[in-house]
Design an enzyme around this catalytic site. Sequence first.
Site, mmCIF file in Angstrom:
data_model
loop_
_atom_site.group_PDB
_atom_site.id
_atom_site.type_symbol
_atom_site.label_atom_id
_atom_site.label_comp_id
_atom_site.label_asym_id
_atom_site.label_seq_id
_atom_site.Cartn_x
_atom_site.Cartn_y
_atom_site.Cartn_z
ATOM 1 N N ASP A 1 -20.153 -37.101 9.488
ATOM 2 C CA ASP A 1 -19.839 -38.407 8.777
ATOM 3 C C ASP A 1 -20.112 -39.490 9.691
ATOM 4 O O ASP A 1 -20.486 -39.190 10.947
ATOM 5 C CB ASP A 1 -18.163 -38.342 8.640
ATOM 6 C CG ASP A 1 -17.706 -39.347 7.460
ATOM 7 O OD1 ASP A 1 -18.722 -40.348 7.155
ATOM 8 O OD2 ASP A 1 -16.588 -39.263 6.992
HETATM 9 C C1 BGC Z 1 -17.289 -41.932 4.554
HETATM 10 C C2 BGC Z 1 -18.219 -41.156 4.262
HETATM 11 C C3 BGC Z 1 -19.590 -41.758 3.598
HETATM 12 C C4 BGC Z 1 -20.228 -42.397 4.833
HETATM 13 C C5 BGC Z 1 -21.274 -43.326 4.785
HETATM 14 C C6 BGC Z 1 -17.802 -42.892 5.841
HETATM 15 O O1 BGC Z 1 -16.977 -43.949 6.219
HETATM 16 O O2 BGC Z 1 -16.365 -41.451 5.166
HETATM 17 O O3 BGC Z 1 -17.672 -40.387 3.092
HETATM 18 O O4 BGC Z 1 -20.641 -40.885 3.084
HETATM 19 O O5 BGC Z 1 -19.149 -43.355 5.474
HETATM 20 O O6 BGC Z 1 -21.207 -44.288 4.242
#
Ligand code: BGC
Length: 820
Positions: free
Chosen positions: A234
């Site tokens: 993530d």
């Molecule tokens: C989220 C993810 C997301 C990533 C990129 C994170 O804050 O938890 O689900 O894909 O950001 O935007």
Amino acid sequence: MNAPRENASAVDEKKLGSLLEELTLEEKIGLLTGADFWSLNAIEKIGLQKVVLSDGPNGVRGTTWDERDTSLLFPNPSALSATWDPGQVKRAGALMGAQARDKGIAWLLAPNINIHRSPLGGRHFECYSEDPLLTAAIVAGFASGVQSNGVAVTIKHYIGNESETDRMTYDARISEKALREVYLAPFEAGVRAGAWSVMASYNSVNGTSLTDNRRLLSEVLKGELGFDGAVVSDWFATRSTAASANAGLDVAMPGPQGPWNEALVAAVRTGEVAESVIDDKVLRVLRLAARTGYLDGFAVPAPSTTPADAREQLRDIAARAMVVLRNDGGVLPLVGGSINRMAVLGPNAALLTAQGGGSAHVNPVHVISPLAGLREAFGGSVEIDYQEGVSTQRILPAISAEVARDPETGEQGFRVDFVSADGALLGTERRLASRLVFMGTLPAGTTEVRMRTEMTVNEAGTHQFSVSGPGRYSLRIGAAEPHAITLTSADNDLIENLVKPPEHRVSAKLMAGTVGVEMRVALPDFPMAMFGLNHQPPGAASDDSFAAAVEAARNAEVALVFVGTTDEVESEGFDRADMRLPGRQNELVSAVAAVNPKTVVIVNAGTPVEMPWRDEVAAVLWAWLPGQEGGHAIADALTGIVEPGGRLPTTFPAVCADAPVRSTRPVDGVIDYAEGSMFGYRAYEMASIAPAFPFGHGLGYSTWSYEEITAAETESGAVKVQVSVRNTGVRTGREVVQLYLGGEGTGGNDPLRLIGFASVIVRAGESATAQITVDRRTLARWDESAAAWRVADGSRTLVAARSAADRRLTTQIALKDSAA
Ligand code: BGC
């Protein structure tokens, strides 16, 4: 034993291996951290093109957060699962995959397959269900749809990411049994359906953060489940070098900075990380690039582009997903000819909440409001009296580009200048939105942004203006002295800042005409920049509006009340504090119901809310966060052009206090999943609590009688179940036959669990047979002492039902002890 992977596309592994041999250690490691926020480095010498990633799961946003870069906005994921129809979800996935291809996106960061553990979970709207089997079926549909167009899905967030509070750091304590039976099951289904990527979550499970979790990444996911795709972190989740590399994380995002790069090269040189570990990661990334057509010499996926009927498809899927929760006396569907005057009330009628907040956000080309949808559906034949009644927006509305002009060119919109610390102009854009977000896309060296517009003011009086988002502002309205304003964020979660920005308001007495507005913002040192200029004319929603709404209801034959949440209530980055509808919406519904017996409430929300008025009104239609075509879809569902045939994918408690798991807040850094597998509908049954609407509930527009159930074991040990049902209504309808299993656990007393479902479409008066095959693994439970799946000896009850609470037919089967 490795699970069979049905759809993982085979890639010429020998060829991948020889490409790997051409790379230096630096080149290999350079591929494992982003080149920027959204892409990987290209490596020309092996024919690797730039692989670009984008969020899902509401749609394919692309690499910018920009109103000029539009994307199809889909119904929210819980709406997709409410179809209880993997075929429909596959159709949605294929559409998303096609748009990803158009946008040059190879790697989609969707679906979010965490579980609806607590109704207060901030990303509840972004996930599918409280039930692992339903989640698994929907994941398989979505993944195969997206990937059929040559775009990788990312099943996320692996694992135990059911809360947003302190999401970067909490430790989810989950027993092995609950992990296997509930939380891992959807990931297993995703892997089996051939998912090409998995995202490692921010949190820890049982003491180890997921990006460092060798057991869950290497042993379970890649070893036992046989996952051959790439594990991406993530965003900003990777906090170590050697530990995460050795644990099985393949790509640390975003870049270009991060804890890998040179530090990982050094760790290989000192022997802390074996080069073979790096090679495995590179092969996984190359495999993904080959599968998606970004590696020369490998088969390119068949051409695909967003179909011309994309809008119609979104409209149709959204309408089918809606759930008829209540329909007294058949007030729905609404029949045009029989109504002369209709009151359309509530804040969400004119301002549809089409999506939840957070990284899943996309910029749609338009959002059709329910009011616009109904006006189009009923044409001039029905007089529609619209009243907002109450207001639910926390911050002032953004300024519409329709009333804004670039002060230098006179074109529609806002002039935005990017300025460096020494005052140099680094760039200028004309924008069509007054709230802007930049994720690594500001011109390098920008420390201040200036937004200017000539705004048309239609009404004289006291206007409210505001700035929002962290930063130091100067706001000038007309010729008055500028206001100096400093806004800091309460929390450092980037997404929370984005969705619930701090705001400061000022008022200005204006004449009708045009007024120049200038906002300057000195940006804080954040990886994302987000700021907004907002405005509200005199005389917004007030007590007068409440009274006018009740009056309109009194004078109409039917009153439609549109209530709901906003993207400030349902969002990534924070959990909800309660299940209440914001503002005075509950009061509004009760007041309307008291004067009009034909009150229909349409709830525009992605997550359960308390509906204290649910027995006072004639009908309740749950419309979800229905995406850009939502207003048309709601009109189709209300008029019955499409049967709103959705069934709840999660239990709706009467009051939040009834929910068996509520807290999403870590205690001393720990979230204890002490309930094991017994939450959601299973816990309601155990505690004999009647929810407002049970899991699986949904009336559609027909009535059904269940006539017969038969079950037989096949040679492979699966159980084949047939359930015949008759449509006793007056319209063709779709029935979702749900199959639950009873008789498990000590004394056979475990509450029922869903083991299968199938739908049939049947004409009025006719009958049909739903066929459900339950494989051995689904009949098994995780045996902790043997660390294996096992079917225990004994008799079980098979229950055919319309919901977890509406049980219609039962039969018994005897099962023999066996491994599964
Ligand atoms: C989220 C993810 C997301 C990533 C990129 C994170 O804050 O938890 O689900 O894909 O950001 O935007």
